[in-house]
Design a protein around this motif. Structure first.
Motif, mmCIF file in Angstrom:
data_model
loop_
_atom_site.group_PDB
_atom_site.id
_atom_site.type_symbol
_atom_site.label_atom_id
_atom_site.label_comp_id
_atom_site.label_asym_id
_atom_site.label_seq_id
_atom_site.Cartn_x
_atom_site.Cartn_y
_atom_site.Cartn_z
ATOM 1 N N ALA A 166 0.831 -1.212 0.000
ATOM 2 C CA ALA A 166 0.000 0.000 0.000
ATOM 3 C C ALA A 166 0.857 1.250 0.000
ATOM 4 N N ARG A 167 1.907 1.261 0.787
ATOM 5 C CA ARG A 167 2.797 2.439 0.825
ATOM 6 C C ARG A 167 3.455 2.676 -0.523
ATOM 7 N N ALA A 168 3.946 1.600 -1.135
ATOM 8 C CA ALA A 168 4.576 1.735 -2.450
ATOM 9 C C ALA A 168 3.561 2.222 -3.484
ATOM 10 N N ALA A 169 2.325 1.733 -3.386
ATOM 11 C CA ALA A 169 1.293 2.143 -4.329
ATOM 12 C C ALA A 169 0.994 3.633 -4.204
ATOM 13 N N VAL A 170 0.872 4.111 -2.990
ATOM 14 C CA VAL A 170 0.591 5.537 -2.780
ATOM 15 C C VAL A 170 1.702 6.394 -3.371
ATOM 16 N N ARG A 171 2.950 5.967 -3.195
ATOM 17 C CA ARG A 171 4.068 6.736 -3.776
ATOM 18 C C ARG A 171 3.948 6.773 -5.295
ATOM 19 N N ARG A 172 3.591 5.643 -5.908
ATOM 20 C CA ARG A 172 3.461 5.602 -7.365
ATOM 21 C C ARG A 172 2.339 6.513 -7.842
ATOM 22 N N TYR A 173 1.184 6.442 -7.203
ATOM 23 C CA TYR A 173 0.028 7.208 -7.662
ATOM 24 C C TYR A 173 0.264 8.707 -7.497
ATOM 25 N N ARG A 174 0.891 9.092 -6.402
ATOM 26 C CA ARG A 174 1.183 10.511 -6.190
ATOM 27 C C ARG A 174 2.193 11.035 -7.206
ATOM 28 N N ALA A 175 3.051 10.135 -7.683
ATOM 29 C CA ALA A 175 4.037 10.525 -8.691
ATOM 30 C C ALA A 175 3.460 10.490 -10.101
ATOM 31 N N GLY A 176 2.180 10.105 -10.216
ATOM 32 C CA GLY A 176 1.528 10.096 -11.525
ATOM 33 C C GLY A 176 1.676 8.816 -12.302
ATOM 34 N N ARG A 177 2.195 7.766 -11.662
ATOM 35 C CA ARG A 177 2.358 6.493 -12.364
ATOM 36 C C ARG A 177 1.076 5.683 -12.197
ATOM 37 N N ILE A 178 0.256 5.698 -13.233
ATOM 38 C CA ILE A 178 -1.050 5.039 -13.204
ATOM 39 C C ILE A 178 -0.913 3.635 -13.784
#
Length: 443
Positions: A166-178
């Motif tokens: 979940a933490r890694a996912a949040v970092r990806r989504y905030r960085a715009g990696r969909i």
């Protein structure tokens, strides 16, 4: 052993011949098989069966199913013969893919075409694990539309994933990696790994006289396209180390970037394996993850056991870390879990390899560096060492490869210009004098 004979029984033919050994009751034993449409077919099968006996390749007829052989006989037999991670992967493949699709069939009726069809099905619609990345993104995106920012813990509870994921996912989504949805089929590499497990099992089936031949020998798995894993440049590696100079595991990451150890190896180092005065590290054990739990294990192969030298700055970082750990041991007293492991938490608890992987992802993102896996730090080290001009054989030995040929097959691309240099040197050696003479005679 007699030549044998064939007889007609009803509308079909059968063969029978006497075996060289006697049966359990001491009486002559016979090999009999029927169901052949013609006398010619029965004779051909009889000759093949006699030949198999003469070559010690005869197998007794068995109705054992694929499920019974793989699950009840093969998996228990190999559990103590392979490393824990290999066994964990193989048993997962067997239960998740082989048993549901092939399990009800008889082992002796398994053929190469059946395996090829099985691999094709896996490539088409074999995926059974949920696409957690998409599930997490959909949950996160819905909350974002409402002006909310779900926490990793909320994502964990809603999607049933680990807090690390979940933490890694949040970092990806905030960085715009969909993320994009995963296909219904498995990746070719996964299917190939399933094939390797099946092949090994059927090798044992032949050895145990269940099968005459291994059908997996002629069932080719899908080709896996070679890909080059991303690595950091020396400047990016330096930037990372500068950004984590105050992190608890600074010494761990420095050791990784200067030795290329495997994740299991670096998490399993114990102080007796380190000689800081001599500046050497003995690699002979690791800490692996099996079904989510970390456990001690030996290194992958005999070639993985090695003694490697450490540079002075890495030795210095390890001395600083040793002093920190000694101070924590004194602070916690009897509550300190003294395991001799080099890298631990404040109370001596061993680090979990998955936690180190997630810590690396987080630190790299904070440093604004390109996303790579923790394992790619190993590739980064090898790439840098080869480009620095270190002998490939030395690099191969340091990272625990079986031989330098394997190392070069993986990393040949990082040494551009070697072929051109070889061409120039060979031409100069073979024809250099002649070229000089031709130039002199034709000014």
């Amino acid at each position: 052993m007699k030549q044998g004979h064939v007889r007609k029984r009803g509308k079909t033919w059968y063969y029978q011949f006497r075996l060289p050994e006697k049966g359990p009751d001491g009486k002559p034993d016979f090999d009999t098989k029927g169901g052949f449409a013609t006398e010619k077919e029965a004779w051909a099968a009889c000759r093949d069966a006699i030949k198999a006996v003469e070559q010690n390749r005869r197998v007794k007829s068995s109705k054992i199913t694929v499920r019974a052989f793989f699950v009840e006989e093969w998996l228990p037999a190999i559990k103590m013969l392979v490393d824990a991670t290999t066994y964990d992967n193989w048993q997962a493949f067997i239960h998740a893919y082989v048993v549901p699709r092939l399990g009800d069939g008889e082992l002796q009726k398994l053929t190469a075409p059946m395996l090829v069809k099985f691999y094709t099905q896996l490539l088409t619609d074999g995926r059974i694990k949920p696409d957690n990345n998409i599930r997490m993104y959909e949950y996160w995106a819905k909350a974002a539309k409402r002006g909310q920012q779900p926490t990793p813990r909320e994502i964990t509870d809603a999607c049933g994933v680990t807090i690390h994921a979940a933490r890694a996912a949040v970092r990806r989504y905030r960085a715009g990696r969909i993320p994009t949805p995963k296909p219904a089929g498995l990746e070719p590499k996964t299917v190939r790994n399933i094939h390797l497990a099946i092949h090994r099992a059927l090798v044992d089936a032949v050895t145990w006289k269940y099968l005459v031949d291994n059908p997996a020998d002629n069932a080719k798995p899908p080709r896996v396209a070679k890909s080059r894993r991303p690595v950091w440049t020396p400047e990016q590696a330096t930037r990372f180390m500068d950004s984590i100079c105050f992190d608890r595991f600074y010494a761990l990451f420095r050791l990784e970037l200067t030795t290329g150890l495997r994740r299991a190896e670096i998490c399993g180092i114990r102080w007796p394996s380190l000689d800081l005065d001599a500046g050497t590290l003995s690699v002979h054990q690791g800490r692996v993850v099996v079904s989510g739990r970390a456990q001690d294990a030996q290194v992958k192969t005999e070639d993985s056991e090695r003694l490697i030298a450490l540079d002075e700055e890495t030795v210095g970082a390890l001395r600083v870390w040793q002093a920190i750990q000694d101070a924590e041991r004194a602070l916690y007293g009897d509550d300190f879990r003294d395991t001799d492991l080099v890298f631990t938490y404040e109370d001596g608890r061993p680090v979990h390899p998955d936690s180190i992987r997630e810590r690396f992802k987080r630190l790299a993102a904070q440093a604004g560096l390109p996303e790579i896996r923790f394992y790619d730090l190993r590739h980064t080290y090898v790439t840098g060492a080869l480009r620095a001009g270190i002998n490939p054989k030395v690099v191969s030995q340091r990272i625990g490869h079986a031989d330098v040929a394997f190392t070069m097959s993986v990393y040949q691309h990082v040494l551009p210009g070697q072929d051109e240099d070889a061409a120039a040197r060979a031409a100069a050696y073979m024809l250099g004098r002649r070229r000089t003479q031709e130039t002199a005679s034709n000014p």
